[in-house]
Design a protein around this motif. Structure first.
Motif, PDB file in Angstrom:
ATOM      1  N   ARG A  12       0.843  -1.193   0.000  1.00 11.77           N
ATOM      2  CA  ARG A  12       0.000   0.000   0.000  1.00 11.77           C
ATOM      3  C   ARG A  12       0.881   1.248   0.000  1.00 11.77           C
ATOM      4  NH1 ARG A  12      -3.113  -1.434   5.409  1.00 11.77           N
ATOM      5  NH2 ARG A  12      -0.913  -1.781   5.914  1.00 11.77           N
ATOM      6  N   PHE A  13       0.581   2.168  -0.902  1.00 11.09           N
ATOM      7  CA  PHE A  13       1.292   3.442  -0.935  1.00 11.09           C
ATOM      8  C   PHE A  13       0.254   4.561  -0.899  1.00 11.09           C
ATOM      9  CE2 PHE A  13       3.615   7.077  -2.382  1.00 11.09           C
ATOM     10  CZ  PHE A  13       4.939   6.866  -2.013  1.00 11.09           C
ATOM     11  N   SER A  14      -0.083   5.000   0.316  1.00 13.39           N
ATOM     12  CA  SER A  14      -1.005   6.128   0.507  1.00 13.39           C
ATOM     13  C   SER A  14      -2.343   5.896  -0.203  1.00 13.39           C
ATOM     14  CB  SER A  14      -0.355   7.436   0.040  1.00 13.39           C
ATOM     15  OG  SER A  14       0.838   7.681   0.775  1.00 13.39           O
ATOM     16  N   VAL A  15      -2.978   4.783   0.115  1.00  9.53           N
ATOM     17  CA  VAL A  15      -4.292   4.467  -0.437  1.00  9.53           C
ATOM     18  C   VAL A  15      -5.343   5.267   0.325  1.00  9.53           C
ATOM     19  CG1 VAL A  15      -5.926   2.621  -0.945  1.00  9.53           C
ATOM     20  CG2 VAL A  15      -3.473   2.147  -0.995  1.00  9.53           C
ATOM     21  N   LEU A  16      -6.233   5.930  -0.393  1.00  5.29           N
ATOM     22  CA  LEU A  16      -7.300   6.717   0.230  1.00  5.29           C
ATOM     23  C   LEU A  16      -8.554   5.862   0.333  1.00  5.29           C
ATOM     24  CD1 LEU A  16      -8.327   9.436   1.323  1.00  5.29           C
ATOM     25  CD2 LEU A  16      -8.907  10.060  -1.044  1.00  5.29           C
ATOM     26  N   MET A  41       4.463  13.020   2.174  1.00  5.02           N
ATOM     27  CA  MET A  41       4.900  12.449   0.902  1.00  5.02           C
ATOM     28  C   MET A  41       6.429  12.399   0.819  1.00  5.02           C
ATOM     29  SD  MET A  41       2.509  11.423  -1.301  1.00  5.02           S
ATOM     30  CE  MET A  41       2.105  10.445   0.152  1.00  5.02           C
ATOM     31  N   LYS A  42       7.101  13.409   1.352  1.00  2.40           N
ATOM     32  CA  LYS A  42       8.564  13.402   1.350  1.00  2.40           C
ATOM     33  C   LYS A  42       9.097  12.209   2.129  1.00  2.40           C
ATOM     34  CE  LYS A  42      12.578  16.193   2.703  1.00  2.40           C
ATOM     35  NZ  LYS A  42      13.036  17.479   3.312  1.00  2.40           N
ATOM     36  N   LYS A  72      -5.982   6.995  -6.860  1.00  6.36           N
ATOM     37  CA  LYS A  72      -6.200   7.853  -8.015  1.00  6.36           C
ATOM     38  C   LYS A  72      -6.259   9.316  -7.606  1.00  6.36           C
ATOM     39  CE  LYS A  72      -8.790   4.570 -10.914  1.00  6.36           C
ATOM     40  NZ  LYS A  72     -10.107   4.283 -11.545  1.00  6.36           N
ATOM     41  N   ALA A  73      -6.657   9.543  -6.352  1.00  2.00           N
ATOM     42  CA  ALA A  73      -6.800  10.915  -5.861  1.00  2.00           C
ATOM     43  C   ALA A  73      -5.465  11.542  -5.484  1.00  2.00           C
ATOM     44  CB  ALA A  73      -7.728  10.924  -4.637  1.00  2.00           C
ATOM     45  N   MET A  74      -4.379  10.778  -5.510  1.00  2.00           N
ATOM     46  CA  MET A  74      -3.067  11.342  -5.190  1.00  2.00           C
ATOM     47  C   MET A  74      -2.735  12.463  -6.174  1.00  2.00           C
ATOM     48  SD  MET A  74       0.644   9.413  -5.123  1.00  2.00           S
ATOM     49  CE  MET A  74       0.269   8.399  -3.700  1.00  2.00           C
ATOM     50  N   PRO A  75      -2.207  13.572  -5.693  1.00  2.34           N
ATOM     51  CA  PRO A  75      -1.836  14.647  -6.613  1.00  2.34           C
ATOM     52  C   PRO A  75      -0.945  14.126  -7.744  1.00  2.34           C
ATOM     53  CG  PRO A  75      -1.716  15.440  -4.365  1.00  2.34           C
ATOM     54  CD  PRO A  75      -2.023  13.971  -4.283  1.00  2.34           C
ATOM     55  N   GLU A  76      -1.159  14.684  -8.930  1.00  4.20           N
ATOM     56  CA  GLU A  76      -0.532  14.157 -10.150  1.00  4.20           C
ATOM     57  C   GLU A  76       0.987  14.093 -10.050  1.00  4.20           C
ATOM     58  OE1 GLU A  76      -0.781  14.877 -15.007  1.00  4.20           O
ATOM     59  OE2 GLU A  76      -1.748  16.273 -13.615  1.00  4.20           O
ATOM     60  N   TYR A  78       2.851  13.448  -7.539  1.00  2.00           N
ATOM     61  CA  TYR A  78       3.282  12.288  -6.767  1.00  2.00           C
ATOM     62  C   TYR A  78       2.968  10.985  -7.498  1.00  2.00           C
ATOM     63  CZ  TYR A  78       3.527  15.685  -2.938  1.00  2.00           C
ATOM     64  OH  TYR A  78       3.828  16.783  -2.151  1.00  2.00           O
ATOM     65  N   LEU A  79       1.820  10.944  -8.137  1.00  2.00           N
ATOM     66  CA  LEU A  79       1.457   9.738  -8.881  1.00  2.00           C
ATOM     67  C   LEU A  79       2.418   9.527 -10.053  1.00  2.00           C
ATOM     68  CD1 LEU A  79      -0.525   7.407  -8.995  1.00  2.00           C
ATOM     69  CD2 LEU A  79      -2.068   8.844 -10.346  1.00  2.00           C
TER      70      LEU A  79
END
Length: 268
Positions: A12-16, A41-42, A72-76, A78-79
């Motif tokens: 899992r990597f920052s799943v909303l 995120m850093k 999918k909601a992660m800022p672009e 970072y994605l």
């Protein structure tokens, strides 16, 4: 029927989700504000790039698949960064999902893994801020293959890797110490089951797995590095033996099994 095996994992990597972090935030929007904050995120990218991902790239057996489940909601920005990190790695795939119930999203991730015509799968879990030793896949394959011969074909079972190291990052001097856990840890915990079985390593709390499934624990060598820092979702606790090794012994085993020394680990 011959038993054949594939190995796959989910990170899992920052799943909303709508059912995770609910003890801290009462709306998905507030959760997203926390998950995707620049400071968090850093930290997550730093540990993923310098500890977690390298541990998979160093595996002596590369015959495995891993899904990095993210939002999918992660800022672009970072994605895009996460996708770029994984693009050169043929067996590790980025899978962004929408916002939903946590366990359903986990199942979607595991469902993305092809069965490749095998009879059984060994499914492991790993968090983005932890690491497994470089023989983890090879050892899991060997243990799973041997243990399958002791089970009826339809019986799922757990392989838990209970010996390893913790990196405790605090306001003072970072500490690296050894541990042998009494109960299954989250890092590398694996469920071996027929390909059509719905069970996966996130189905139950990892500490409680022996209450639900036959569980085999391996302490033959250090298998994990678990990080403790300000952004742990759970409160990490050691249930078992700790601080039994000298600093020199820890450094030697870290070098031998993970390809990283104590000083380098503390500097992360």
């Amino acid at each position: 029927m011959e038993k054949t095996l594939s190995i796959a994992g989910l990170l899992r990597f920052s799943v909303l989700t709508t059912t995770y972090y609910t003890e801290r935030f009462d709306t998905p929007e507030k959760t997203a504000g926390y998950l995707f904050s620049p400071e968090r995120m850093k930290l997550r990218f730093h540990l993923f790039e310098h500890l977690c991902l390298p541990s998979l790239l160093k595996q002596t057996d590369q015959n495995f698949t891993a899904i990095v489940l993210t939002a999918k909601a992660m800022p672009e920005r970072y994605l895009d960064r996460l996708k770029a990190l994984l693009r050169p790695v043929p067996n590790i795939h980025c899978f962004p999902v929408g916002t939903g119930k946590h366990y359903r999203l986990i199942k979607q991730g595991y469902d993305r893994i092809p069965d490749n015509g095998v009879s059984h799968r060994a499914l492991f879990r790993l968090d983005d801020d932890d690491a497994v030793d470089r023989d983890f896949i090879a050892r899991t394959r060997r243990l799973a293959t041997g243990l399958m011969a002791l089970q009826t074909p339809e019986t799922p079972f757990v392989i838990a890797h209970n010996r390893g190291f913790y990196l405790h990052k605090n306001d003072k001097e970072p500490e690296v110490f050894d541990a042998v856990e009494r109960a299954p840890l989250s890092v590398g915990t694996t469920i071996v089951s027929p390909v059509d079985s719905p069970v996966n390593p996130y189905r139950f709390n990892h500490r409680n797995l022996p209450q639900h499934l036959n569980t085999f624990t391996d302490i033959s060598q250090p298998a994990f590095i678990r990080t403790i820092h300000g952004d742990n979702k759970s409160r990490p606790a050691q249930i078992g033996l700790t601080h039994m090794m000298s600093e020199a012994g820890i450094d030697a085993e870290l070098q031998a099994y993970f390809g990283i020394g104590s000083a380098q680990l503390k500097s992360l």
